[in-house]
Write a protein that holds these residues in place. Structure first.
Motif, short mmCIF file in Angstrom:
data_model
loop_
_atom_site.label_atom_id
_atom_site.label_comp_id
_atom_site.label_asym_id
_atom_site.label_seq_id
_atom_site.Cartn_x
_atom_site.Cartn_y
_atom_site.Cartn_z
N PRO A 34 0.93 -1.34 -0.49
CA PRO A 34 -0.30 0.23 0.21
C PRO A 34 0.81 1.39 -0.04
CG PRO A 34 -0.01 -1.26 2.17
CD PRO A 34 0.20 -2.19 1.12
N VAL A 35 2.05 1.12 0.59
CA VAL A 35 3.08 1.85 0.04
C VAL A 35 4.29 1.77 -0.64
CG1 VAL A 35 4.47 3.60 1.49
CG2 VAL A 35 2.47 3.54 2.40
N ALA A 36 4.21 2.26 -1.48
CA ALA A 36 4.86 1.19 -2.67
C ALA A 36 6.12 2.66 -3.78
CB ALA A 36 3.99 0.64 -3.73
N TRP A 37 7.74 1.79 -4.10
CA TRP A 37 7.93 2.72 -4.49
C TRP A 37 8.07 2.18 -5.69
CZ3 TRP A 37 10.93 7.03 -3.75
CH2 TRP A 37 12.24 7.40 -5.16
N SER A 38 8.49 3.29 -6.49
CA SER A 38 9.46 3.23 -8.43
C SER A 38 9.63 4.54 -8.49
CB SER A 38 7.61 3.30 -9.26
OG SER A 38 7.01 4.10 -8.79
N GLU A 39 10.21 4.29 -9.64
CA GLU A 39 11.34 5.24 -10.20
C GLU A 39 10.64 6.50 -10.38
OE1 GLU A 39 14.94 7.12 -12.44
OE2 GLU A 39 14.82 3.99 -11.70
N HIS A 48 -6.82 4.75 2.06
CA HIS A 48 -7.27 5.94 1.92
C HIS A 48 -7.15 6.60 2.51
CE1 HIS A 48 -10.83 8.25 3.45
NE2 HIS A 48 -11.98 8.12 2.36
N ALA A 49 -6.46 6.10 4.28
CA ALA A 49 -6.03 6.53 5.39
C ALA A 49 -5.52 7.25 5.66
CB ALA A 49 -6.19 5.81 6.77
N ASP A 50 -3.98 6.58 4.43
CA ASP A 50 -2.35 7.19 4.18
C ASP A 50 -2.64 8.37 3.04
OD1 ASP A 50 -1.45 5.41 5.28
OD2 ASP A 50 -1.10 4.25 3.77
N VAL A 51 -3.88 8.03 2.78
CA VAL A 51 -4.04 10.17 1.52
C VAL A 51 -4.87 10.74 2.48
CG1 VAL A 51 -5.59 11.02 -0.38
CG2 VAL A 51 -4.00 8.21 0.08
N MET A 52 -5.52 10.68 3.46
CA MET A 52 -6.49 11.78 4.31
C MET A 52 -5.54 12.51 5.43
SD MET A 52 -9.31 12.05 4.00
CE MET A 52 -10.82 12.73 5.55
N ARG A 53 -4.48 11.47 5.95
CA ARG A 53 -3.17 11.74 6.31
C ARG A 53 -2.11 13.18 6.01
NH1 ARG A 53 2.29 9.02 8.33
NH2 ARG A 53 3.36 10.28 9.43
N VAL A 54 -2.12 12.32 4.67
CA VAL A 54 -1.16 13.66 3.58
C VAL A 54 -2.18 14.74 3.72
CG1 VAL A 54 -0.32 13.76 1.68
CG2 VAL A 54 -0.35 11.77 2.59
N ASP A 57 -2.19 17.39 6.47
CA ASP A 57 -0.45 17.76 7.13
C ASP A 57 -0.13 17.68 6.70
OD1 ASP A 57 1.20 18.09 9.42
OD2 ASP A 57 2.03 16.17 8.83
N PRO A 58 -0.31 19.34 5.78
CA PRO A 58 0.47 20.35 4.46
C PRO A 58 1.50 20.44 5.00
CG PRO A 58 -1.23 21.86 5.15
CD PRO A 58 -1.51 20.56 6.24
N ALA A 59 1.97 20.69 6.80
CA ALA A 59 3.30 20.95 6.95
C ALA A 59 4.21 20.12 7.24
CB ALA A 59 3.48 21.10 8.91
N THR A 60 3.94 18.89 7.13
CA THR A 60 4.95 17.72 6.69
C THR A 60 4.10 16.59 4.99
OG1 THR A 60 4.41 16.93 9.54
CG2 THR A 60 5.32 15.09 7.27
N PHE A 61 2.91 17.39 4.40
CA PHE A 61 3.83 16.96 2.67
C PHE A 61 2.87 18.53 2.06
CE2 PHE A 61 1.90 13.50 5.61
CZ PHE A 61 2.96 12.23 5.79
N SER A 62 4.09 18.79 1.49
CA SER A 62 4.39 20.07 1.28
C SER A 62 3.41 19.94 -0.73
CB SER A 62 5.17 21.01 1.31
OG SER A 62 5.22 21.63 0.01
N ASN A 63 2.66 21.06 -0.81
CA ASN A 63 2.39 20.70 -2.00
C ASN A 63 3.01 22.07 -3.23
OD1 ASN A 63 -0.43 20.22 -1.37
ND2 ASN A 63 -1.33 21.04 -3.46
N ALA A 64 4.31 22.18 -2.61
CA ALA A 64 5.14 22.49 -2.72
C ALA A 64 5.88 21.71 -3.91
CB ALA A 64 6.63 23.78 -2.59
N ALA A 65 5.26 21.26 -4.92
CA ALA A 65 6.43 20.02 -6.01
C ALA A 65 6.41 20.50 -7.34
CB ALA A 65 5.23 18.51 -5.50
N VAL A 284 9.81 10.61 7.49
CA VAL A 284 7.83 10.75 7.68
C VAL A 284 7.96 8.95 7.55
CG1 VAL A 284 6.87 11.46 6.31
CG2 VAL A 284 6.14 10.82 8.12
N HIS A 285 7.33 8.27 8.67
CA HIS A 285 6.86 7.06 8.59
C HIS A 285 5.17 7.23 7.99
CE1 HIS A 285 10.25 5.33 10.89
NE2 HIS A 285 9.76 4.39 10.06
N VAL A 286 5.28 6.44 7.19
CA VAL A 286 4.03 5.73 6.29
C VAL A 286 3.76 4.71 6.25
CG1 VAL A 286 2.10 6.66 4.71
CG2 VAL A 286 3.91 8.31 5.04
N GLY A 287 2.65 4.35 6.75
CA GLY A 287 2.58 3.14 6.72
C GLY A 287 4.19 2.05 7.41
#
Length: 386
Positions: A34-39, A48-54, A57-65, A284-287
């Motif tokens: 459910p939390v997967a890495w790809s290049e 759903h729960a991980d997405v809601m957390r993000v 919490d804009p201080a940890t998960f910034s939109n400035a991407a 940060v830890h997610v999952g």
């Protein structure tokens, strides 16, 4: 944005198996990893729960991407706040009430042109034209932009799918040119300029100063580029679902008050927008995964909105039960500001189509062709209406 770290991939978002049926592939990943890495997408979140957390919490998960000015999508508070306040004024109930009869004329005129009792390709005949004409009508842009904007959608999609960044940059400049031309025309017209959304933007202020043309272009780019793609995808998804569920279509013909909830639920089941980005500001830890500062996250709406932990059977049509948790328009500070416009347009078009038909059906032997990441919905959808 830095280059992604080198580590073993958990999946390949661009593999043929994933692209052949993105929704099914994301469902499988939500169970397996459910939390997967790809290049390609860095960290992808499927629950759903991980997405809601993000989202909350804009201080940890910034939109400035983004590497480019993107208002307000790529901003965090406090920078985000005045721009979002400005933008919200364009999507109030009063503004939507003003636009509704215009939108109805666009929808009705397009539905009237559709062939009856003979197969036709829906994306070309209805979905893309409605997306372009609806957005031009909302912005106050002339009909002569319909054709170039439709052609622009195709070029942009091809370049994005190919990952051709040079072509994407050139195509983005082309779109900015359309916006800039409309600003120049209105400035030159002075007091005779049409009193539309584009003209009103020229008079906006932020931080006690006039908003710049660069800022207007960024705002309108975010409104329009996102609107064109997701609106067309939404139309295709809705028509496909109603064709496969004629009993629901019949009920909505006789109970149009249920349209809004039904549309939201159909688009929960099959998301028109696949993903958005965030970037971490600290470790940060997610999952069970450790994510370092400065790493990109991909929020997969198409997976989170089908999480069994929240929706039980994700394919079951149950708008009343699922309404509260539906992330079709996001959540938190960056919930989609244009959601009222999208809801209005989709309700108006769907009602126009249902009112004008007794039957909407898929055509045997004409298999729908799914769109590929980063798009959703259908590239090609042949239907017949009576």
């Amino acid at each position: 944005m830095t280059t992604p770290p080198t580590r073993p991939a958990d999946w390949d978002p661009r593999s043929p198996a994933v692209l052949d049926d993105q929704i099914a592939a994301y469902d499988a990943m939500r169970q397996r990893c459910p939390v997967a890495w790809s290049e390609y997408l860095w960290w992808s979140l499927f629950r759903h729960a991980d997405v809601m957390r993000v989202l909350h919490d804009p201080a940890t998960f910034s939109n400035a991407a983004s590497n480019h000015l993107s208002i307000p999508n790529a901003m965090d508070p406090p920078e985000h706040t005045p721009y979002r306040r400005l933008i919200n004024r364009y999507f109030t109930p009063e503004r939507m009430a003003e636009f509704e009869p215009v939108c109805q004329r666009v929808a009705t005129s397009l539905v009237r042109t559709l062939p009856r009792a003979t197969p036709f390709e829906l994306m070309e005949a209805l979905a893309h034209p409605f997306a372009v004409r609806g957005q031009c009508a909302f912005m106050g842009w002339p009909d002569r932009l319909h054709a170039p904007l439709r052609e622009w959608i195709g070029r942009n999609h091809a370049a994005t799918h190919a990952g051709d960044r040079a072509a994407m940059a050139r195509i983005a400049l082309d779109f900015d040119g359309y916006i800039t031309e409309q600003l120049v025309l209105r400035r030159d017209a002075g007091a005779d300029a049409p009193q539309d959304v584009t003209t009103r933007l020229l008079g906006e202020r932020v931080h006690d100063r006039a908003i710049t043309d660069e800022e207007i272009v960024s705002i309108v780019r975010n409104w329009t580029v996102g609107e064109l793609g997701t609106m067309a995808a939404s139309v295709g998804i809705l028509v496909h679902y109603l064709a496969e569920h004629p009993t629901l279509a019949a009920r909505l013909r006789s109970h149009p008050a249920e349209l809004s909830d039904a549309i939201n639920e159909i688009l929960r089941i099959h998301a028109p927008l696949i993903a958005n980005r965030r970037i971490t500001t600290c470790p940060v830890h997610v999952g069970e995964r450790q994510i370092d500062a400065g790493e990109r996250l991909t929020i997969l709406w198409a997976a989170a909105n089908r999480d069994e932990a929240v929706f039980r059977d994700p394919d079951r049509f149950d708008p009343e039960r699922n309404r509260e948790h539906n992330l079709l328009y996001g959540a938190g500070l960056h919930v989609c500001p244009g959601a009222p416009l999208a809801r209005l347009e989709l309700c108006v078009l769907t009602r126009a189509l249902l009112d004008a038909t007794q039957v909407i059906e898929l055509v045997p032997g004409q298999r729908p062709e799914r769109a590929h990441f980063p798009a959703s919905g259908f590239e090609r959808l042949v239907v017949r209406i009576v």
